[in-house]
Design an enzyme around this catalytic site. Structure first.
Site, PDB file in Angstrom:
ATOM      1  N   ASN A  22     -26.332 -35.347  -9.016  1.00 28.23           N
ATOM      2  CA  ASN A  22     -25.415 -35.783 -10.068  1.00 28.23           C
ATOM      3  C   ASN A  22     -25.168 -37.293 -10.102  1.00 28.23           C
ATOM      4  O   ASN A  22     -24.194 -37.766 -10.674  1.00 28.23           O
ATOM      5  CB  ASN A  22     -24.104 -34.980 -10.011  1.00 28.23           C
ATOM      6  CG  ASN A  22     -23.355 -35.191  -8.710  1.00 28.23           C
ATOM      7  OD1 ASN A  22     -23.819 -35.899  -7.829  1.00 28.23           O
ATOM      8  ND2 ASN A  22     -22.180 -34.591  -8.604  1.00 28.23           N
ATOM      9  N   LYS A  29     -26.149 -42.788  -6.373  1.00 27.11           N
ATOM     10  CA  LYS A  29     -26.756 -41.961  -5.342  1.00 27.11           C
ATOM     11  C   LYS A  29     -28.292 -42.101  -5.359  1.00 27.11           C
ATOM     12  O   LYS A  29     -28.856 -42.695  -6.283  1.00 27.11           O
ATOM     13  CB  LYS A  29     -26.336 -40.507  -5.569  1.00 27.11           C
ATOM     14  CG  LYS A  29     -24.833 -40.244  -5.315  1.00 27.11           C
ATOM     15  CD  LYS A  29     -24.484 -38.798  -5.636  1.00 27.11           C
ATOM     16  CE  LYS A  29     -23.071 -38.438  -5.255  1.00 27.11           C
ATOM     17  NZ  LYS A  29     -22.770 -37.012  -5.564  1.00 27.11           N
ATOM     18  N   GLU A  66     -12.613 -44.744   1.846  1.00 26.29           N
ATOM     19  CA  GLU A  66     -14.050 -44.910   1.599  1.00 26.29           C
ATOM     20  C   GLU A  66     -14.507 -46.367   1.514  1.00 26.29           C
ATOM     21  O   GLU A  66     -15.604 -46.701   1.990  1.00 26.29           O
ATOM     22  CB  GLU A  66     -14.430 -44.200   0.288  1.00 26.29           C
ATOM     23  CG  GLU A  66     -14.316 -42.685   0.374  1.00 26.29           C
ATOM     24  CD  GLU A  66     -14.584 -41.984  -0.950  1.00 26.29           C
ATOM     25  OE1 GLU A  66     -14.695 -40.746  -0.940  1.00 26.29           O
ATOM     26  OE2 GLU A  66     -14.674 -42.659  -2.001  1.00 26.29           O
ATOM     27  N   HIS A  81     -21.278 -41.235  -7.168  1.00 26.23           N
ATOM     28  CA  HIS A  81     -20.064 -40.872  -6.437  1.00 26.23           C
ATOM     29  C   HIS A  81     -18.946 -41.800  -6.872  1.00 26.23           C
ATOM     30  O   HIS A  81     -19.180 -42.986  -7.102  1.00 26.23           O
ATOM     31  CB  HIS A  81     -20.267 -41.034  -4.923  1.00 26.23           C
ATOM     32  CG  HIS A  81     -18.971 -40.970  -4.166  1.00 26.23           C
ATOM     33  ND1 HIS A  81     -18.405 -39.775  -3.800  1.00 26.23           N
ATOM     34  CD2 HIS A  81     -18.102 -41.955  -3.786  1.00 26.23           C
ATOM     35  CE1 HIS A  81     -17.243 -40.023  -3.200  1.00 26.23           C
ATOM     36  NE2 HIS A  81     -17.034 -41.333  -3.180  1.00 26.23           N
ATOM     37  N   TYR A 131     -18.416 -38.031   3.784  1.00 31.91           N
ATOM     38  CA  TYR A 131     -18.228 -36.679   3.245  1.00 31.91           C
ATOM     39  C   TYR A 131     -17.506 -35.763   4.236  1.00 31.91           C
ATOM     40  O   TYR A 131     -17.674 -34.535   4.178  1.00 31.91           O
ATOM     41  CB  TYR A 131     -19.572 -36.091   2.829  1.00 31.91           C
ATOM     42  CG  TYR A 131     -20.070 -36.583   1.483  1.00 31.91           C
ATOM     43  CD1 TYR A 131     -19.257 -36.518   0.346  1.00 31.91           C
ATOM     44  CD2 TYR A 131     -21.361 -37.089   1.324  1.00 31.91           C
ATOM     45  CE1 TYR A 131     -19.706 -36.961  -0.895  1.00 31.91           C
ATOM     46  CE2 TYR A 131     -21.818 -37.535   0.085  1.00 31.91           C
ATOM     47  CZ  TYR A 131     -20.984 -37.460  -1.014  1.00 31.91           C
ATOM     48  OH  TYR A 131     -21.434 -37.884  -2.257  1.00 31.91           O
TER      49      TYR A 131
HETATM   50  P1  IDP Z   1     -17.294 -35.369  -6.840  1.00 28.98           P
HETATM   51  O1  IDP Z   1     -18.545 -36.096  -6.420  1.00 28.98           O
HETATM   52  O2  IDP Z   1     -17.231 -35.196  -8.318  1.00 28.98           O
HETATM   53  O3  IDP Z   1     -16.032 -35.987  -6.267  1.00 28.98           O
HETATM   54  P2  IDP Z   1     -16.989 -33.277  -4.824  1.00 28.98           P
HETATM   55  O4  IDP Z   1     -16.367 -31.948  -5.050  1.00 28.98           O
HETATM   56  O5  IDP Z   1     -16.232 -34.287  -4.020  1.00 28.98           O
HETATM   57  O6  IDP Z   1     -17.385 -33.880  -6.254  1.00 28.98           O
HETATM   58  O7  IDP Z   1     -18.390 -33.018  -4.139  1.00 28.98           O
HETATM   59  C1  IDP Z   1     -19.107 -34.086  -3.559  1.00 28.98           C
HETATM   60  C2  IDP Z   1     -20.548 -33.964  -3.930  1.00 28.98           C
HETATM   61  O8  IDP Z   1     -21.092 -32.804  -3.303  1.00 28.98           O
HETATM   62  C3  IDP Z   1     -20.832 -33.744  -5.429  1.00 28.98           C
HETATM   63  O9  IDP Z   1     -20.844 -34.942  -6.170  1.00 28.98           O
HETATM   64  C4  IDP Z   1     -22.196 -33.103  -5.374  1.00 28.98           C
HETATM   65  O10 IDP Z   1     -23.215 -34.092  -5.146  1.00 28.98           O
HETATM   66  C5  IDP Z   1     -22.079 -32.243  -4.135  1.00 28.98           C
HETATM   67  N1  IDP Z   1     -21.679 -30.870  -4.461  1.00 28.98           N
HETATM   68  C6  IDP Z   1     -20.439 -30.441  -4.764  1.00 28.98           C
HETATM   69  N2  IDP Z   1     -20.429 -29.133  -5.011  1.00 28.98           N
HETATM   70  C7  IDP Z   1     -21.702 -28.718  -4.834  1.00 28.98           C
HETATM   71  C8  IDP Z   1     -22.346 -27.447  -4.932  1.00 28.98           C
HETATM   72  O11 IDP Z   1     -21.741 -26.416  -5.256  1.00 28.98           O
HETATM   73  N3  IDP Z   1     -23.695 -27.426  -4.682  1.00 28.98           N
HETATM   74  C9  IDP Z   1     -24.399 -28.542  -4.333  1.00 28.98           C
HETATM   75  N4  IDP Z   1     -23.825 -29.758  -4.233  1.00 28.98           N
HETATM   76  C10 IDP Z   1     -22.493 -29.844  -4.484  1.00 28.98           C
HETATM   77 MG    MG Z   2     -15.390 -36.169  -4.311  1.00 25.76          MG
END
Ligand code: IDP
Ligand code: MG
Length: 149
Positions: A112, A9, A126, A115, A49
């Protein structure tokens, strides 16, 4: 063989962690079959997304993912989705296992670093968003028998 889409990312690219992140998947034994650097536009981010549309973090997530280039990759291997998710660590860096990418380099969920597709159907959705089939390279890895049995 299972395939998965992995993105470094914008925070990972800006912080100079592309090589570090690639190295972790590479050393684990996954095989890289597609790689590119691109800046995602809003339309691509919305498609990627789509499952998160309407959630409170959705607009912030789109702003984040389109804010700088990402590195898009396709990695292949048996159980590639679960293995890459484990190497990435849990979504929230504070809950990620030590030694995972998100624990070792991350502090907050909104930065984080990586992805990864979360299941075979997600990967099938995807991967074509980022790669044409002709951009994926089927190649023979000479060390394969030392990694897989
Ligand atoms: P993942 O990336 O581990 O699959 P997902 O639940 O699919 O997690 O969420 C996609 C992305 O959205 C996360 O990697 C993170 O960057 C962002 N995200 C998820 N939950 C939150 C939140 O509560 N606050 C801010 N960003 C979030
Ligand atoms: Mg995800």
């Amino acid at each position: 063989m299972e395939r998965t889409l992995i993105l470094v990312k914008p925070d990972g690219v800006q912080r100079g962690l592309i090589g570090e992140i690639i190295a972790r998947f590479e050393r684990r034994g996954l095989k890289l079959i597609g790689l590119k650097l691109l800046q995602m536009d809003r339309a691509l981010a919305e498609r990627h997304y789509a499952v998160h549309k309407g959630k409170p973090f959705y607009e912030g997530l789109l702003a984040y993912i389109t804010s700088a280039p990402v590195t898009a990759m396709v990695w292949e291997g048996p159980n590639a989705i679960a293995l890459t998710r484990q190497t990435m660590g849990s979504t929230k860096p504070g809950e990620a296992a030590p030694g995972s990418i998100r624990a070792d380099f991350g502090m907050v969920v909104g930065r984080n670093l990586v992805h990864g597709s979360d299941g075979p159907e997600t990967a099938a959705y995807e991967i074509p968003l980022f790669f044409k089939e002709s951009e994926l390279v089927g190649w023979t890895r000479e060390v394969e028998r030392w990694i897989l049995e």
